[in-house]
Write an enzyme that holds these catalytic residues in place. Sequence first.
Site, PDB file in Angstrom:
ATOM      1  N   HIS A  30      61.357  14.969 -38.504  1.00 58.52           N
ATOM      2  CA  HIS A  30      62.319  14.722 -39.577  1.00 58.52           C
ATOM      3  C   HIS A  30      61.721  13.773 -40.613  1.00 58.52           C
ATOM      4  CE1 HIS A  30      63.249  11.270 -36.825  1.00 58.52           C
ATOM      5  NE2 HIS A  30      63.453  10.616 -37.957  1.00 58.52           N
ATOM      6  N   GLU A  75      60.529   5.049 -28.884  1.00 55.20           N
ATOM      7  CA  GLU A  75      59.903   5.173 -30.201  1.00 55.20           C
ATOM      8  C   GLU A  75      59.001   3.998 -30.519  1.00 55.20           C
ATOM      9  OE1 GLU A  75      63.727   4.741 -32.633  1.00 55.20           O
ATOM     10  OE2 GLU A  75      62.365   3.321 -33.543  1.00 55.20           O
ATOM     11  N   HIS A  81      60.946   6.518 -43.336  1.00 55.84           N
ATOM     12  CA  HIS A  81      59.974   6.896 -42.303  1.00 55.84           C
ATOM     13  C   HIS A  81      59.865   8.401 -42.178  1.00 55.84           C
ATOM     14  CE1 HIS A  81      63.745   6.729 -39.767  1.00 55.84           C
ATOM     15  NE2 HIS A  81      63.209   7.789 -39.204  1.00 55.84           N
ATOM     16  N   GLU A  91      67.225  12.462 -42.564  1.00 54.16           N
ATOM     17  CA  GLU A  91      67.960  11.277 -42.112  1.00 54.16           C
ATOM     18  C   GLU A  91      68.183  10.362 -43.298  1.00 54.16           C
ATOM     19  OE1 GLU A  91      65.978   9.369 -38.789  1.00 54.16           O
ATOM     20  OE2 GLU A  91      67.050   7.486 -39.112  1.00 54.16           O
ATOM     21  N   GLN A 118      57.268   7.024 -37.520  1.00 51.32           N
ATOM     22  CA  GLN A 118      58.087   6.790 -36.327  1.00 51.32           C
ATOM     23  C   GLN A 118      57.665   7.811 -35.270  1.00 51.32           C
ATOM     24  OE1 GLN A 118      62.216   8.208 -36.325  1.00 51.32           O
ATOM     25  NE2 GLN A 118      62.840   6.126 -35.806  1.00 51.32           N
TER      26      GLN A 118
HETATM   27  C1  MC0 Z   1      66.535  21.842 -34.833  1.00 53.43           C
HETATM   28  N1  MC0 Z   1      66.249  22.679 -35.835  1.00 53.43           N
HETATM   29  C2  MC0 Z   1      65.413  22.068 -36.683  1.00 53.43           C
HETATM   30  C3  MC0 Z   1      65.183  20.780 -36.125  1.00 53.43           C
HETATM   31  N2  MC0 Z   1      65.898  20.679 -34.979  1.00 53.43           N
HETATM   32  N3  MC0 Z   1      64.862  22.469 -37.823  1.00 53.43           N
HETATM   33  C4  MC0 Z   1      64.031  21.596 -38.443  1.00 53.43           C
HETATM   34  N4  MC0 Z   1      63.744  20.361 -37.962  1.00 53.43           N
HETATM   35  C5  MC0 Z   1      64.290  19.927 -36.815  1.00 53.43           C
HETATM   36  N5  MC0 Z   1      64.015  18.718 -36.361  1.00 53.43           N
HETATM   37  C6  MC0 Z   1      66.726  24.055 -36.005  1.00 53.43           C
HETATM   38  C7  MC0 Z   1      66.368  24.894 -34.795  1.00 53.43           C
HETATM   39  O1  MC0 Z   1      65.076  25.430 -34.913  1.00 53.43           O
HETATM   40  C8  MC0 Z   1      67.423  25.958 -34.820  1.00 53.43           C
HETATM   41  O2  MC0 Z   1      67.092  26.952 -35.754  1.00 53.43           O
HETATM   42  C9  MC0 Z   1      68.647  25.213 -35.330  1.00 53.43           C
HETATM   43  O3  MC0 Z   1      68.145  24.057 -36.037  1.00 53.43           O
HETATM   44  C10 MC0 Z   1      69.537  24.739 -34.203  1.00 53.43           C
HETATM   45  O4  MC0 Z   1      68.737  23.979 -33.319  1.00 53.43           O
HETATM   46  P1  MC0 Z   1      68.967  23.885 -31.751  1.00 53.43           P
HETATM   47  O5  MC0 Z   1      67.655  23.732 -31.111  1.00 53.43           O
HETATM   48  O6  MC0 Z   1      69.872  24.965 -31.281  1.00 53.43           O
HETATM   49  O7  MC0 Z   1      69.654  22.497 -31.579  1.00 53.43           O
HETATM   50  P2  MC0 Z   1      71.107  21.976 -31.894  1.00 53.43           P
HETATM   51  O8  MC0 Z   1      71.833  22.850 -32.847  1.00 53.43           O
HETATM   52  O9  MC0 Z   1      71.743  21.632 -30.610  1.00 53.43           O
HETATM   53  O10 MC0 Z   1      70.697  20.609 -32.639  1.00 53.43           O
HETATM   54  C11 MC0 Z   1      70.035  20.583 -33.875  1.00 53.43           C
HETATM   55  C12 MC0 Z   1      70.461  19.283 -34.595  1.00 53.43           C
HETATM   56  C13 MC0 Z   1      70.126  18.129 -33.603  1.00 53.43           C
HETATM   57  C14 MC0 Z   1      69.674  19.161 -35.880  1.00 53.43           C
HETATM   58  C15 MC0 Z   1      71.953  19.346 -34.879  1.00 53.43           C
HETATM   59  O11 MC0 Z   1      68.737  18.115 -33.333  1.00 53.43           O
HETATM   60  C16 MC0 Z   1      70.564  16.799 -34.102  1.00 53.43           C
HETATM   61  O12 MC0 Z   1      71.728  16.390 -33.957  1.00 53.43           O
HETATM   62  N6  MC0 Z   1      69.655  16.003 -34.698  1.00 53.43           N
HETATM   63  C17 MC0 Z   1      69.964  14.663 -35.197  1.00 53.43           C
HETATM   64  C18 MC0 Z   1      69.592  13.597 -34.208  1.00 53.43           C
HETATM   65  C19 MC0 Z   1      68.121  13.526 -33.909  1.00 53.43           C
HETATM   66  O13 MC0 Z   1      67.337  14.398 -34.293  1.00 53.43           O
HETATM   67  N7  MC0 Z   1      67.739  12.493 -33.182  1.00 53.43           N
HETATM   68  C20 MC0 Z   1      66.335  12.231 -32.802  1.00 53.43           C
HETATM   69  C21 MC0 Z   1      65.700  11.256 -33.690  1.00 53.43           C
HETATM   70  P3  MC0 Z   1      67.166  28.514 -35.401  1.00 53.43           P
HETATM   71  O14 MC0 Z   1      66.683  29.193 -36.648  1.00 53.43           O
HETATM   72  O15 MC0 Z   1      66.306  28.700 -34.202  1.00 53.43           O
HETATM   73  O16 MC0 Z   1      68.633  28.757 -35.139  1.00 53.43           O
HETATM   74  S1  MC0 Z   1      66.419   9.668 -33.434  1.00 53.43           S
HETATM   75  C22 MC0 Z   1      65.890   8.731 -34.728  1.00 53.43           C
HETATM   76  O17 MC0 Z   1      65.169   9.210 -35.535  1.00 53.43           O
HETATM   77  C23 MC0 Z   1      66.403   7.311 -34.758  1.00 53.43           C
HETATM   78  C24 MC0 Z   1      66.000   6.570 -33.517  1.00 53.43           C
HETATM   79  C25 MC0 Z   1      65.953   6.541 -36.000  1.00 53.43           C
HETATM   80  O18 MC0 Z   1      65.367   7.103 -36.925  1.00 53.43           O
HETATM   81  O19 MC0 Z   1      66.197   5.325 -36.064  1.00 53.43           O
END
Ligand code: MC0
Length: 150
Positions: free
Chosen positions: A84, A43, A7, A134, A60
Amino acid sequence: MLTRIDHIGIACFDLDRTVEFYRATYGFEVYHSEVNEEQGVREAMLRINGTDDGGASYLQLLEPTREDSAVGKWLAKNGEGVHHIAFGTADVDGDAEAVRGKGVRVLYDEPRTGSMGSRITFLHPKDCHGVLTELVTSAPPSADPSSAEH
Ligand code: MC0
């Protein structure tokens, strides 16, 4: 082995309005919807096509349930858009370990629960040329809650 695009995750402010855009513009219907409290999202999965390994590809649509969630933080900073990309695999544990061994940060020690009972993990976007990535292993058909109720 990553075998397909499972997705593309799209962050939006208003899930219902975004669903209606995809329905009215392209004719895509909601295949499944749920709230994932752990991930902080409401979602809708729009099924785009089946694939030859028995899987499918989805859009998604993701609306945050809280501002401090990953999607909530991302929306506040970037606005709506592609959040993502998710690759499908039969073995998320093995593929996550293989990627970790290549120096890419895998965000979870163990895969967590994703859409439709799948098992998911994420790779840090800073290690993937700016793309939050992912890895997904779909639930077996019998365990897929959407097979009974979408
Ligand atoms: C953050 N950054 C990204 C981003 N999110 N870059 C590209 N794409 C994204 N989606 C970048 C920010 O711009 C920043 O860059 C740096 O990463 C740190 O971001 P932050 O805003 O300080 O946030 P953090 O570090 O607290 O968290 C970022 C992180 C988090 C990726 C670790 O979003 C995470 O754990 N994601 C995984 C879970 C997730 O996304 N869940 C939602 C979908 P700079 O350069 O400004 O430092 S759930 C889902 O999808 C499930 C339901 C499913 O598929 O079944």
